[in-house]
Design a protein around this motif. Structure first.
Motif, PDB file in Angstrom:
ATOM      1  N   LYS A  72      16.428  -7.729  25.065  1.00 55.15           N
ATOM      2  CA  LYS A  72      15.436  -7.555  24.017  1.00 55.15           C
ATOM      3  C   LYS A  72      16.016  -7.812  22.628  1.00 55.15           C
ATOM      4  O   LYS A  72      15.324  -8.278  21.741  1.00 55.15           O
ATOM      5  N   HIS A  73      17.262  -7.465  22.446  1.00 56.24           N
ATOM      6  CA  HIS A  73      17.858  -7.552  21.112  1.00 56.24           C
ATOM      7  C   HIS A  73      18.839  -8.707  20.964  1.00 56.24           C
ATOM      8  O   HIS A  73      19.200  -9.065  19.858  1.00 56.24           O
ATOM      9  N   TRP A  74      19.279  -9.246  22.068  1.00 56.73           N
ATOM     10  CA  TRP A  74      20.363 -10.221  22.015  1.00 56.73           C
ATOM     11  C   TRP A  74      19.897 -11.603  22.464  1.00 56.73           C
ATOM     12  O   TRP A  74      19.084 -11.737  23.366  1.00 56.73           O
ATOM     13  N   LYS A  75      20.478 -12.603  21.849  1.00 60.61           N
ATOM     14  CA  LYS A  75      20.343 -13.975  22.314  1.00 60.61           C
ATOM     15  C   LYS A  75      21.692 -14.377  22.891  1.00 60.61           C
ATOM     16  O   LYS A  75      22.719 -14.240  22.227  1.00 60.61           O
ATOM     17  N   GLU A  76      21.705 -14.865  24.119  1.00 60.81           N
ATOM     18  CA  GLU A  76      22.967 -15.217  24.759  1.00 60.81           C
ATOM     19  C   GLU A  76      23.458 -16.567  24.249  1.00 60.81           C
ATOM     20  O   GLU A  76      22.673 -17.485  23.996  1.00 60.81           O
ATOM     21  N   ALA A  77      24.764 -16.659  24.086  1.00 61.78           N
ATOM     22  CA  ALA A  77      25.375 -17.865  23.535  1.00 61.78           C
ATOM     23  C   ALA A  77      26.746 -18.058  24.167  1.00 61.78           C
ATOM     24  O   ALA A  77      27.279 -17.173  24.839  1.00 61.78           O
ATOM     25  N   ALA A  78      27.314 -19.228  23.942  1.00 64.35           N
ATOM     26  CA  ALA A  78      28.660 -19.533  24.432  1.00 64.35           C
ATOM     27  C   ALA A  78      29.379 -20.378  23.402  1.00 64.35           C
ATOM     28  O   ALA A  78      28.768 -21.206  22.718  1.00 64.35           O
ATOM     29  N   THR A  79      30.669 -20.149  23.282  1.00 68.81           N
ATOM     30  CA  THR A  79      31.478 -20.905  22.324  1.00 68.81           C
ATOM     31  C   THR A  79      32.817 -21.224  22.961  1.00 68.81           C
ATOM     32  O   THR A  79      33.267 -20.518  23.882  1.00 68.81           O
ATOM     33  N   VAL A  80      33.437 -22.291  22.494  1.00 65.33           N
ATOM     34  CA  VAL A  80      34.746 -22.681  23.029  1.00 65.33           C
ATOM     35  C   VAL A  80      35.734 -22.845  21.878  1.00 65.33           C
ATOM     36  O   VAL A  80      35.430 -23.469  20.860  1.00 65.33           O
TER      37      VAL A  80
END
Length: 397
Positions: free
Chosen positions: A6-14
């Motif tokens: 509900k509060h978070w947007k999932e992301a990925a970084t390298v």
């Protein structure tokens, strides 16, 4: 995607580290910088550089900040169409990725969530790597893929005897980028992927290649702390490490990214201290960790070995003191049980330091003056960050 959030947007970084032609000494950085000290060895020379991308000043999230390449997870990263692309690996547990030792119940939710229950046959650990590869391609033009006809030669970790030994990791070579495709062709596909993330799947089919998920090693999990605005974007981001043999050709996308910069980790910290660039606390912390490794080979082998241990969910809580802001991290004596709001105190930093036997915090006096205080042992065989600091606010490690 995890629609339960509900509060978070999932992301990925390298975090991209790449070998440079010449070793660069740390000593010259500080010779003409009075008033500042470093706990890096003065005669240390680094043989690699790390990539930072400057976000647009018009960005709604961290404008003008220098960040690692990465971005939001898209539904296409969990698409069932990837099963066909990864056909040679779908019979293997986690598509050939190494088994993580960390118990599932203590894994950060971003990794522990059962994606099949959310309607996707693609494991989260695979999808987040796909996202990191795609976003890196979009933002920097660097394509972390492997041709399908070379995939069977990959040194995947699925057959590693990690149940018997912590030293299973082989001294494998750095990641090499394929050069079999014309630059104009890659540029065309990059434009298409920027228009629609689903085109990344189509590109991999047409070029007969796979996102090189095996070259990315689990490094950490950072979450955006509570801000002052109810509309603030908050991200739950998987961090990966990738070591390239050489610095590749790099481009910015002219939309979200204004500029790119390859620098050694100490050079990044020095530029930050000199107010030539601004990096957020997670970048400050993780670049400080990289400063433990002047040699790319040592960083690569550490990242690969450590990745099977798992990682800690790192949600900072901001404590407003009378003379600074403190980003409290898990394990700190003042880290609260409830992490859904910031806290404040009438005490100053010196008083707070005396009240805290366990330190794990980033102290921020202003946007360009931050110090890491830590006297606890990092979990999951990670390392303490080495950082620079103003002498009168010397940090303790």
């Amino acid at each position: 995607m995890n629609t339960a959030l509900k509060h978070w947007k999932e992301a990925a970084t390298v975090i991209l580290a790449a070998g440079s032609k010449y070793k660069r000494s740390v000593e010259s950085l500080w010779r003409e910088t009075p008033g500042f000290t470093t706990n890096l060895r003065q005669k240390t020379a680094f043989d690699y550089e790390v990539l930072l991308l400057k976000r647009s000043g018009k960005s709604s999230f961290m404008p003008n900040a220098y960040v690692f390449p990465g971005g939001l997870v898209e539904p296409s990263d969990f698409s069932t169409e990837w099963l066909d692309v990864f056909n040679a690996f779908t019979h293997l547990p986690m598509f050939g990725l190494a088994t993580v030792k960390q118990p599932q119940e203590s894994r950060p939710p971003i990794f522990a969530t059962d994606r099949q229950q959310l309607g996707s046959p693609i494991p989260g650990d695979v999808a987040f790597r796909i996202c990191a590869v795609r976003e890196t391609f979009e933002e920097s033009g660097i394509l972390l893929v492997v041709p399908s006809d070379e995939a069977n030669t990959l040194n995947t970790d699925v057959n590693a005897d990690n149940e018997k030994s912590d030293n299973y990791v082989s001294r494998s070579r750095f990641t090499a980028l394929p050069d079999r495709w014309d630059k104009s062709l890659i540029s065309k596909w990059r434009s298409l992927v920027l228009q629609n993330s689903e085109n990344f799947i189509l590109m991999c089919r047409e070029l007969e290649c796979l996102p090189n998920i095996w070259a990315l090693y689990e490094w950490g999990n950072w979450l955006t702390p509570v801000g002052g605005s109810v509309r603030q974007r908050r991200y739950d981001t998987a961090f990966y490490m990738c070591c390239l043999k050489h610095v590749p050709d790099t481009l910015q996308d002219q939309k979200e990214i204004e500029h790119y910069k390859w620098s050694t980790p100490p050079e990044v910290l020095h530029s930050y201290q000199e107010r030539k660039l601004w990096i957020a606390p997670p970048q400050l912390y993780d670049i400080g960790r990289m400063c433990n490794f002047p040699l790319l080979s040592d960083l690569h082998n550490f990242a690969k070995q450590r990745s099977i241990e798992g990682c800690e969910r790192c949600l900072p809580v901001i404590l407003k003191a009378t003379d600074c802001h403190i980003s409290l991290l898990p394990g700190d004596s003042l880290y609260p049980e409830k992490t859904d709001s910031n806290v404040s105190t009438e005490k100053c930093l010196e008083e707070l330091q005396e009240d805290s036997p366990n330190l794990h915090r980033i102290v921020m006096h202003n946007p360009y003056q931050s110090s890491v205080y830590i006297n606890i042992t990092p979990k999951y065989k990670h390392l303490l960050p080495l950082t620079i600091c103003e002498s009168k606010h010397e940090h303790k490690l």
